[in-house]
Design a protein around this motif. Structure first.
Motif, PDB file in Angstrom:
ATOM      1  N   ILE A   6      -9.241  12.614   1.638  1.00 43.45           N
ATOM      2  CA  ILE A   6      -8.550  11.866   2.436  1.00 43.45           C
ATOM      3  C   ILE A   6      -7.257  11.476   1.457  1.00 43.45           C
ATOM      4  CG2 ILE A   6      -8.401   9.271   3.455  1.00 43.45           C
ATOM      5  CD1 ILE A   6     -11.380   9.429   3.869  1.00 43.45           C
ATOM      6  N   ARG A   7      -6.203  11.967   1.894  1.00 46.81           N
ATOM      7  CA  ARG A   7      -4.761  11.962   1.146  1.00 46.81           C
ATOM      8  C   ARG A   7      -3.977  11.213   1.335  1.00 46.81           C
ATOM      9  NH1 ARG A   7      -5.060  18.729  -0.081  1.00 46.81           N
ATOM     10  NH2 ARG A   7      -7.269  18.598  -1.022  1.00 46.81           N
ATOM     11  N   ASN A   8      -3.554  10.036   0.654  1.00 44.31           N
ATOM     12  CA  ASN A   8      -2.736   8.851   1.107  1.00 44.31           C
ATOM     13  C   ASN A   8      -2.545   8.666   2.646  1.00 44.31           C
ATOM     14  OD1 ASN A   8      -0.490   7.377   0.243  1.00 44.31           O
ATOM     15  ND2 ASN A   8       1.017   8.781   0.917  1.00 44.31           N
ATOM     16  N   VAL A   9      -3.618   8.530   3.111  1.00 40.43           N
ATOM     17  CA  VAL A   9      -3.783   8.139   4.663  1.00 40.43           C
ATOM     18  C   VAL A   9      -3.080   6.770   4.934  1.00 40.43           C
ATOM     19  CG1 VAL A   9      -5.489   7.810   6.526  1.00 40.43           C
ATOM     20  CG2 VAL A   9      -5.402   9.692   5.084  1.00 40.43           C
ATOM     21  N   LYS A  10      -2.330   6.756   5.854  1.00 43.22           N
ATOM     22  CA  LYS A  10      -1.821   5.228   6.373  1.00 43.22           C
ATOM     23  C   LYS A  10      -1.991   5.145   7.772  1.00 43.22           C
ATOM     24  CE  LYS A  10       1.771   5.413   2.713  1.00 43.22           C
ATOM     25  NZ  LYS A  10       3.059   5.186   2.593  1.00 43.22           N
ATOM     26  N   LYS A  11      -1.986   3.942   8.246  1.00 48.74           N
ATOM     27  CA  LYS A  11      -1.969   3.604   9.751  1.00 48.74           C
ATOM     28  C   LYS A  11      -1.208   2.261   9.907  1.00 48.74           C
ATOM     29  CE  LYS A  11      -3.473   3.876  14.008  1.00 48.74           C
ATOM     30  NZ  LYS A  11      -2.902   4.725  14.730  1.00 48.74           N
ATOM     31  N   SER A  12      -0.546   2.447  10.738  1.00 45.08           N
ATOM     32  CA  SER A  12       0.359   1.319  11.104  1.00 45.08           C
ATOM     33  C   SER A  12       0.450   0.838  12.725  1.00 45.08           C
ATOM     34  CB  SER A  12       1.693   1.317  10.524  1.00 45.08           C
ATOM     35  OG  SER A  12       1.953   1.433   9.106  1.00 45.08           O
ATOM     36  N   TYR A  13       0.708  -0.199  13.123  1.00 42.75           N
ATOM     37  CA  TYR A  13       0.823  -0.384  14.417  1.00 42.75           C
ATOM     38  C   TYR A  13       2.308  -1.271  14.425  1.00 42.75           C
ATOM     39  CZ  TYR A  13      -4.019   0.823  15.572  1.00 42.75           C
ATOM     40  OH  TYR A  13      -5.024   1.364  15.860  1.00 42.75           O
ATOM     41  N   GLY A  14       3.446  -0.780  14.762  1.00 47.21           N
ATOM     42  CA  GLY A  14       4.647  -1.376  14.417  1.00 47.21           C
ATOM     43  C   GLY A  14       4.782  -1.748  12.998  1.00 47.21           C
ATOM     44  N   ASP A  15       5.262  -2.750  12.707  1.00 49.70           N
ATOM     45  CA  ASP A  15       5.454  -3.266  11.346  1.00 49.70           C
ATOM     46  C   ASP A  15       3.816  -3.997  10.717  1.00 49.70           C
ATOM     47  OD1 ASP A  15       8.139  -2.872  11.480  1.00 49.70           O
ATOM     48  OD2 ASP A  15       8.593  -5.039  12.069  1.00 49.70           O
ATOM     49  N   THR A  16       3.035  -3.909  11.568  1.00 51.72           N
ATOM     50  CA  THR A  16       1.693  -4.353  10.876  1.00 51.72           C
ATOM     51  C   THR A  16       0.990  -2.928  10.374  1.00 51.72           C
ATOM     52  OG1 THR A  16       1.423  -5.676  12.765  1.00 51.72           O
ATOM     53  CG2 THR A  16      -0.525  -5.343  11.437  1.00 51.72           C
ATOM     54  N   ASN A  23      -6.626   7.212  -0.501  1.00 53.36           N
ATOM     55  CA  ASN A  23      -7.133   8.320  -1.378  1.00 53.36           C
ATOM     56  C   ASN A  23      -8.600   8.371  -1.638  1.00 53.36           C
ATOM     57  OD1 ASN A  23      -4.371  10.042  -1.900  1.00 53.36           O
ATOM     58  ND2 ASN A  23      -4.056   7.970  -2.325  1.00 53.36           N
ATOM     59  N   LEU A  24      -9.178   9.123  -0.997  1.00 51.92           N
ATOM     60  CA  LEU A  24     -10.749   9.288  -1.372  1.00 51.92           C
ATOM     61  C   LEU A  24     -11.260  10.992  -1.201  1.00 51.92           C
ATOM     62  CD1 LEU A  24     -12.090   6.489   0.812  1.00 51.92           C
ATOM     63  CD2 LEU A  24     -12.026   6.432  -1.621  1.00 51.92           C
ATOM     64  N   GLU A  25     -12.297  11.299  -2.078  1.00 53.90           N
ATOM     65  CA  GLU A  25     -12.570  12.727  -1.923  1.00 53.90           C
ATOM     66  C   GLU A  25     -14.375  12.711  -2.499  1.00 53.90           C
ATOM     67  OE1 GLU A  25     -11.731  17.172  -3.378  1.00 53.90           O
ATOM     68  OE2 GLU A  25     -10.111  15.734  -3.358  1.00 53.90           O
ATOM     69  N   ILE A  26     -14.917  13.111  -1.375  1.00 56.61           N
ATOM     70  CA  ILE A  26     -16.358  13.431  -1.738  1.00 56.61           C
ATOM     71  C   ILE A  26     -16.819  14.887  -1.853  1.00 56.61           C
ATOM     72  CG2 ILE A  26     -17.198  11.015  -1.003  1.00 56.61           C
ATOM     73  CD1 ILE A  26     -18.240  12.324   1.425  1.00 56.61           C
ATOM     74  N   ASP A  27     -17.908  15.250  -2.376  1.00 58.35           N
ATOM     75  CA  ASP A  27     -18.463  16.519  -2.301  1.00 58.35           C
ATOM     76  C   ASP A  27     -19.351  17.015  -1.174  1.00 58.35           C
ATOM     77  OD1 ASP A  27     -16.745  17.463  -4.458  1.00 58.35           O
ATOM     78  OD2 ASP A  27     -18.049  16.668  -6.095  1.00 58.35           O
ATOM     79  N   LYS A  28     -19.813  17.956  -0.915  1.00 60.89           N
ATOM     80  CA  LYS A  28     -20.697  18.177  -0.165  1.00 60.89           C
ATOM     81  C   LYS A  28     -22.205  17.551  -0.218  1.00 60.89           C
ATOM     82  CE  LYS A  28     -22.993  22.015   2.300  1.00 60.89           C
ATOM     83  NZ  LYS A  28     -23.109  23.634   2.518  1.00 60.89           N
ATOM     84  N   ASP A  54      -5.360   7.989  15.805  1.00 63.61           N
ATOM     85  CA  ASP A  54      -4.528   8.789  15.198  1.00 63.61           C
ATOM     86  C   ASP A  54      -3.983   8.361  13.869  1.00 63.61           C
ATOM     87  OD1 ASP A  54      -3.920  10.287  17.481  1.00 63.61           O
ATOM     88  OD2 ASP A  54      -2.493   8.884  18.396  1.00 63.61           O
ATOM     89  N   ILE A  55      -3.512   9.152  12.987  1.00 63.40           N
ATOM     90  CA  ILE A  55      -2.820   8.885  11.646  1.00 63.40           C
ATOM     91  C   ILE A  55      -1.557   8.701  11.566  1.00 63.40           C
ATOM     92  CG2 ILE A  55      -2.740   9.759   9.415  1.00 63.40           C
ATOM     93  CD1 ILE A  55      -5.128  11.506   9.889  1.00 63.40           C
ATOM     94  N   SER A  56      -0.878   7.777  10.914  1.00 63.83           N
ATOM     95  CA  SER A  56       0.308   7.616  10.868  1.00 63.83           C
ATOM     96  C   SER A  56       1.060   8.244   9.826  1.00 63.83           C
ATOM     97  CB  SER A  56       0.693   5.991  10.619  1.00 63.83           C
ATOM     98  OG  SER A  56       0.233   4.770  11.548  1.00 63.83           O
ATOM     99  N   LEU A  61      -8.802  16.138   5.261  1.00 69.01           N
ATOM    100  CA  LEU A  61      -9.432  17.514   5.249  1.00 69.01           C
ATOM    101  C   LEU A  61     -10.928  17.422   5.538  1.00 69.01           C
ATOM    102  CD1 LEU A  61      -6.808  17.430   3.549  1.00 69.01           C
ATOM    103  CD2 LEU A  61      -7.603  19.846   3.188  1.00 69.01           C
ATOM    104  N   ILE A  62     -11.708  18.004   6.189  1.00 67.37           N
ATOM    105  CA  ILE A  62     -12.891  18.307   6.317  1.00 67.37           C
ATOM    106  C   ILE A  62     -13.118  19.673   5.829  1.00 67.37           C
ATOM    107  CG2 ILE A  62     -15.014  18.305   7.758  1.00 67.37           C
ATOM    108  CD1 ILE A  62     -13.752  16.062   9.468  1.00 67.37           C
ATOM    109  N   GLY A  63     -13.854  20.102   4.750  1.00 71.68           N
ATOM    110  CA  GLY A  63     -13.984  21.320   4.043  1.00 71.68           C
ATOM    111  C   GLY A  63     -12.892  21.614   3.535  1.00 71.68           C
ATOM    112  N   ASP A  64     -12.180  22.933   4.162  1.00 69.29           N
ATOM    113  CA  ASP A  64     -10.693  23.257   3.702  1.00 69.29           C
ATOM    114  C   ASP A  64      -9.668  23.089   5.014  1.00 69.29           C
ATOM    115  OD1 ASP A  64     -11.908  25.234   5.371  1.00 69.29           O
ATOM    116  OD2 ASP A  64     -11.750  26.781   4.021  1.00 69.29           O
ATOM    117  N   ARG A  65     -10.090  22.278   6.074  1.00 69.09           N
ATOM    118  CA  ARG A  65      -9.377  22.288   6.945  1.00 69.09           C
ATOM    119  C   ARG A  65      -8.853  20.897   7.187  1.00 69.09           C
ATOM    120  NH1 ARG A  65     -11.942  23.326  12.824  1.00 69.09           N
ATOM    121  NH2 ARG A  65     -13.480  21.800  12.092  1.00 69.09           N
TER     122      ARG A  65
END
Length: 370
Positions: A6-16, A23-28, A54-56, A61-65
């Motif tokens: 999970i790389r710099n993932v943000k979620k916004s609804y307008g100004d909220t 940023n998180l990462e885990i191994d198999k 949806d991601i703002s 990535l799940i695996g390498d996708r």
């Protein structure tokens, strides 16, 4: 490449702004817990991993996708919901097989998978029943079985035990732990229960207000909380926070504790650079209840244990131990003691403190002073 990134993932609804750059990462094979109070963004993040929201900004990535724009069915995930989400008109067998049929798995292979999953979860005798004929724990096993039948790259659990009573919740927690150990599956699990977080996870992300306040192993988060929020959220009973003035003696950090009318110094070890900047100012001393205990329960072989004379205000038996409320520096503090060592309310009692486990926090930034 990790099993989940999970790389710099943000979620916004307008100004909220709901998520503010995760940023998180885990191994198999790892078990990630997203823990925090209601409204912190943990379920929103799980839904974004699943493709239900949806991601703002950012990437998942799940695996390498990169899966940002993939539909849920194309992400190779399986989800277990709080509400079980079973089809009431279908038997247990058909509920487990539903995802297999959607993916056009041959009937003979379906039967093999159903038999394997049912044996793993010990629900063979329930296969011909419908959900309304099952208990809450049995329904949860069926929901888990439907997920296991898919053998996905990633399992997502959204507070799966919150609808169960306390005893069944403990039992199901153990089952999920054993299942993970046996199958080595990769799991992301959302909960607001810090006991679940500590007992289940390989990695814990403690969340607040759309941010990850700390990411680490359960023991790291318990022993070395990054800030006051994490220190107070993880642990039951919660960590004691005691206001003190930071001093030094012969290069060591010292705070003074006023209890039962007596002021006693607590020597904490070598003064660090971050602590040196707060000399003469107020800091917050963090002590977990088990680090403030009766002499018989203390790890007496540990060097440097220091005595504190206190007056018992409240004694709360829990069975294996008794929680004793005292006052230190004008605030309430809880000590964890052996039942037979506890004085009566109003009486004096000697406790031991392990200064090697004590923590100091900056009251302005709220960060731990290391």
């Amino acid at each position: 490449m990790g099993a989940l990134s999970i790389r710099n993932v943000k979620k916004s609804y307008g100004d909220t702004h709901i998520l503010k750059g995760i940023n998180l990462e885990i191994d198999k094979g790892q078990f990630l817990i997203l823990v925090g109070p209601s409204g912190c963004g943990k379920s929103t993040l799980l839904n974004m991993i699943a493709g239900l929201d949806d991601i703002s900004a950012g990437e998942i990535l799940i695996g390498d996708r990169v899966v940002n724009h993939l539909s849920p069915k194309d992400r190779d995930i399986a989800m277990v919901f709080q509400s079980y989400a079973l089809y009431p008109n279908m038997t247990v067998r058909k509920n487990i097989a539903f995802g297999l049929e959607i993916h056009k798995v041959p009937r003979a292979e379906q039967e093999q998978i159903i038999a394997r999953v049912a044996k793993t979860l010990q629900i063979e005798h329930l296969l011909d029943r419908k959900p309304q004929q099952l208990s809450g724990g049995q329904r949860q096993r069926v929901a888990m079985g439907r997920a296991l039948a898919r053998d996905p790259a990633l399992f997502l659990f959204d507070e799966p035990l919150s609808n169960l009573d306390a005893k069944l919740r403990v039992e199901m927690r153990s089952e999920i732990k054993l299942l993970h150990q046996r199958l080595g599956t990769t799991i992301v699990y959302v909960t607001h229960d810090q006991i679940e977080a500590m007992t289940l996870g390989d990695r814990i992300a403690v969340m607040k207000d759309g941010e990850v306040k700390q990411f680490g192993t359960p023991q790291q988060i318990y022993d070395e909380p990054a800030n006051l929020y994490v220190a107070g959220f993880i642990g039951s009973p919660a960590m004691n926070f005691i206001p003190c003035r930071l001093e030094q003696e012969q290069g060591c950090a010292v705070v003074r504790l006023d209890s039962a009318g007596t002021v006693q110094p607590l020597r904490l070890g070598r003064l660090s650079d971050s602590q040196r900047g707060l000399l003469g100012r107020e800091v917050i001393l963090g002590l977990r209840p088990e680090q403030l205990t009766d002499p018989g329960s203390a790890h007496n072989e540990r060097p440097g244990l220091q005595a504190l004379d206190a007056r018992v205000e409240i004694a709360e038996p829990t069975g294996p131990d008794t929680l004793v409320t005292i006052s230190i520096n004008g605030v309430k503090a809880v000590a964890r003691c052996h039942p037979q060592a506890v004085a009566r309310p109003g009486e004096a009692m000697r406790l031991l403190i392990d200064p090697g486990k004590a923590l100091l926090f900056d009251p302005v930034s709220e960060n731990r002073l290391v």
